[in-house]
Design an enzyme around this catalytic site. Sequence first.
Site, PDB file in Angstrom:
ATOM      1  N   ASP A   1       0.841  -1.181   0.000  1.00 32.07           N
ATOM      2  CA  ASP A   1       0.000   0.000   0.000  1.00 32.07           C
ATOM      3  C   ASP A   1       0.886   1.243   0.000  1.00 32.07           C
ATOM      4  O   ASP A   1       2.062   1.185   0.375  1.00 32.07           O
ATOM      5  CB  ASP A   1      -0.890   0.032   1.245  1.00 32.07           C
ATOM      6  CG  ASP A   1      -1.909  -1.090   1.253  1.00 32.07           C
ATOM      7  OD1 ASP A   1      -2.378  -1.460   0.164  1.00 32.07           O
ATOM      8  OD2 ASP A   1      -2.235  -1.595   2.344  1.00 32.07           O
ATOM      9  N   LYS A   2       0.310   2.365  -0.393  1.00 31.74           N
ATOM     10  CA  LYS A   2       1.067   3.618  -0.417  1.00 31.74           C
ATOM     11  C   LYS A   2       0.910   4.399   0.884  1.00 31.74           C
ATOM     12  O   LYS A   2       1.884   4.620   1.601  1.00 31.74           O
ATOM     13  CB  LYS A   2       0.623   4.498  -1.592  1.00 31.74           C
ATOM     14  CG  LYS A   2       1.327   5.862  -1.637  1.00 31.74           C
ATOM     15  CD  LYS A   2       0.814   6.725  -2.766  1.00 31.74           C
ATOM     16  CE  LYS A   2      -0.561   7.290  -2.476  1.00 31.74           C
ATOM     17  NZ  LYS A   2      -0.563   8.295  -1.366  1.00 31.74           N
TER      18      LYS A   2
END
Length: 930
Positions: free
Chosen positions: A334-335
Site C-alpha cells: 500500500d502507499k
Amino acid sequence: MTDRSQNGATDWHALSPEEALDQLESHREGLDSQDAKRRLDEYGPNQLQQAESRPWYRRLAEQFNNVLMLILIVAAVASQLLGHSLDAAVIVAVVVIIALIGFFQEGKAERALDSIRTMLSPQAKVLRDGKRATLDAESLVPGDIVLIESGDRVPADLRLIKSQRLRTQEAPLTGESEPVEKSSEAVDADVALAERSAMAHAGTLVVQGSARGLVVETGRHTQIGRISEMLQGVETLKTPLLAQLDRAGNVLAIFIVGGAAFAAAFGIFVHSQPATEMFMAAVALAVAAIPQGLPAIVTIGLAIGVQAMARRNAIVRRLPAVETLGSISTIFTDKTGTLTRNEMTARAIRLAAREVRLSGVGFSPEGSLHEASESAEGETEDETREEKGETLDLADYPDLERLLVAAVLCNEAELKQEDDRWFIEGDPTEGALVVAAAKAGLDVSRLREASPCLDTLPFESEYRYMATLNEIEGEKRILVKGAPDRLLDMCDRVRHDGEEVALDTQAWERHIKELSARGLRVLAIAEKVADEGESFEREDVEQGLVLLGMTGLLDPPREAAIEAVKQCLAAGIRPVMITGDHPETARAIAEKLGFSQTEHALAGRDIEAMSDEELEKSVREVDVFARAAPEHKLRLVKAMQAQGGICAMTGDGVNDGPALKRADVGVSMGIQGTEAAKEASEMVLADDDFATIERAIEEGRKVYDNIRKTITFLLPTNGAESLAVLLAMLGGMTLPITGLQILWVNMVTAVTLGMALVFESPEADLMRRKPRDPDAPLLDLFMLWRVLFVSVLLVATVVGLFFWVRGQGGSLELARAVAVNMLVMGEIVYLLNSRYVVGRSLSLQGLFGSRPVLLAIGLVIAIQLGWTYLPFMQLLFEGEPLSPIHWGLILTAGVGLFLVVELEKWVLRHFDLVSTGQTAIRREGSRQQA
C-alpha cells in the site's frame, strides 16, 4: 452502582439502550477516567483466561521423543546388558545432558514467542471523559462506550445504543457463516443467541457499517469467554524447516542402524572380531552419525530471529514466515502510511472559480489560506514550500467556507493537543481536512455541535465514499466526500460563486489530473439537500449531488522508505505499489520513491478488463496499480504466483483478508490495520513502515543463512566421526576414537561451537543476493560437497595423528586423546571457515569479528583442557595427558585444515562455481570484510 451480572442472568438484549445505560450507571458520552479505573479494579482486565502452556515435565519428556535419541537409549541399554556399565552410564548421562540442552533452549524459544504475544493485543476506540480515545482492549470496563466499524473485532460484549447498517460475522460464536444484521432495538428476552440483534459479542467481526455500543460484559464473562474460545495468537514452534529436519532424521536413523549392523556383521564374519567388540563399535558408529544438538539449535535460531524482528517492529505471527521471507521476490505494498508518512496536509483546494493554497505542514493548525497565482498552479508540491500572498477571509469566499464546513461535518476525526504536540484521533486523511478548516478560522467543535449528524453511511472500499446527514441552519443536507472520479459520476451540478451551475466533467477531470501530477491525493466534496427524515440510504446519495470542490492532500514519502526501496531492488526484490489514489498521484510518489517501472500506471478498471494471461504479463512490467480495490489485490497475487513468484502483500482492511491469506507472506498494519487484516496475516508491522518489511526480509535471510551455516558446520563433525569408525570396522583396525569420546565431542560442540553461528551478523552481501529459491533443498549439491570435503579433511587429520602416535610407540589411550583433541581443533578452525560460506575468513574481521564465536572457542578450549588433564576425566574417557609436542602437531594440523578450506573457497570464488552471478558480489563482500 447496580451489581452487574457475573453469570449471564441479565438479558441485556431485552433492555432498551437507556435502561442498559441506567443499570450500569453510564451515559452516552462514556465514563470518566476515575470511574473507569475504579471499575477496572472491581471487574479486572478484559481478557480471556490464557491457555496453559506445556508443563515443564512434558516439554522435557518430548526431548526424548526423537528416533535418533531413542537409538542412543537402546544403545545404552544394550551396553549395560553386555556388562559395559561405564559406557552405558556415560551414554545415558550424555543423552540426558543433550535433552536438557534442548529443554532449556526450547523454553527460551517459547519465552521469546510469548514476549511478542503482548505486542499483538487488540485495541479499542472508546469514549472517555467525553472524548474519543484509542485504548488497549484489556482496559475496557462495563459501562464504557465503544465505537466499532467495518474491519474491527468486537472487543467485549456490547449492547448497541446506536447502529448504522451494522453487520457482524458471528461464526466463531454461533457457527452462522453469513453476516447478521444488527440494530439498537431491543428484542425478546428468550430469543436464541444468534437472534440477539441488539448485541455485538466479543470476538465477532464487523464486516460492514459502524456502531456505538455499551460494554456490558468483559473477559471470561462474555459469551465467547463462557465457551472458552481463545483469541488466536502466535503459532507453535514446528515449521517446515523443523519438519524437514525431522524427516531427514528418520531417514538418517534407517541408514545409521543399517550401516552399523552391516559394519558389525562385516567385522565379525570377515575379520573374525568378537561380537561384543563389534557391537560396541556399532554403538560408536551410531553415536558418531547422530547430530544430537541440531534440532534444538535450529529452534533457538528461529526464535532469536523472531525476537530480532520484533525489536525492529516486525511481529511474526506464524513462524514459517521467517523461512519464507528470504525467498520473497515481490512486495505488493500500500502507499498511504506505508510508503508515505501518513501525515496528511491539505495543500490545495480546487473550487470552480479558483484554486486556494494552504501553508503549514503536519497536524498543527498553524497556517493560512491564499489564492494561487496562475504561475503557481503547475508547480510541484513540496512539504517545505510555503505559500505567499494575502491571507483569504472566509467571509469573502462563501464557496470555500461551504466546502470546509462539509469537509468537517462529513468527518469523524478529531484534532487534539497534548504537551504542545498536535495529533489526530482517527483517520489522518480526515484529520487533514479538520486542520485545514482550523487554519481557515472555523471552530470545529462548535460547528459540529450546531450541525449534528443524524445518520451516516460509513466509508466502504466498494463504494469509495462516506456520507452523512446533517441538520445545518435548519436545513437537512447530505454531505459526501470520497474519490473524485466516483463523485463526478454522482454529481450533475457544481457550486460556482454561490450558484449551482451545470457540471463540466471534462474540466474537472483536468483539475484532478493537474493536482495528482503534483503528487497530491485528491478528495472530492459534494452535498445535496435532503428530504425530511432522520435517515437516508445509498440510493439517496448516488445521484443529483452538487460538487463543492476538491482538496489536494500532500503525504510525503518516508525517507526510510526511499532507502528501503533502493535496498530491495539491490536484493532482487521488486516493490509494487497498490493504492486507491489517482494513477497520476501514484506515479508521482512512485518516482520519488525510486520504483523502477513508473512509465505508466494501471488502474483498477484496467485490471478488470484483462484476462488472467494478460494480467500475468502486465504484473511483470508495471510497478504502480492505482484505483485498486481489494479484489484486484487478490488477482495480482495470483498472477505473480502463477509465474513462480514469491510475494508479500500488505493490507489493513477487512476486505484485504483474501489477498493477505493468498500471499506467501501477508503483512498487516499494526497502527491502521483492522483486527481482521491482522488475523489473516503472517506478519504485523508495528510502525506501518515499508522499511520494516525490508528489515524483516534481511532478518529472515540472516536467520536462514545462519541456520544453514550451523547445519553445514555440525554435519562434517558427524561425518568425520562416522567415517573414522566405519573405516576402522571395515578394515579390522582399532577404533581411533570410542563411542564415549564421540559423545563427549558432540555434546561439547553442540553447547558451545554449534550455538555460535546462530548469533552471527549478516554477511556484507546478504541484501545483494537474489531471493532464495523456496523449493531448493536445505543442503544443495554445493553444501553436500562442503560437508563431504571437510569430513574427509577431518578424518585425514584425526586418523593420521592417531596412527602417528601409535607408530611412535604411544599408548592407545594417548593416541585416542590426541585424536579427540585434533577433532575438536578441527571443529574450531572450521567454525572460523563457516562464518562466511564462500567469502574469505582469512582476515581480521573473519578471525576476530564475532564475539559469540570467540567466546565459544574460548569456552571449548577451557573444557577440552579439563577433559585432557583432569584425572577423573582421564579415567572416565580412557585418555592420557598430552605433551607440548602433541599440541604443536594438533595446532599445525588445524592451521593446515583452515588454509585448505580457505583455498577451496578461493577456487569457488575465482572460477565462479557457486550461485552464478553472485560470486563477484561475495568477492567484493570479502574485500569489505578484510
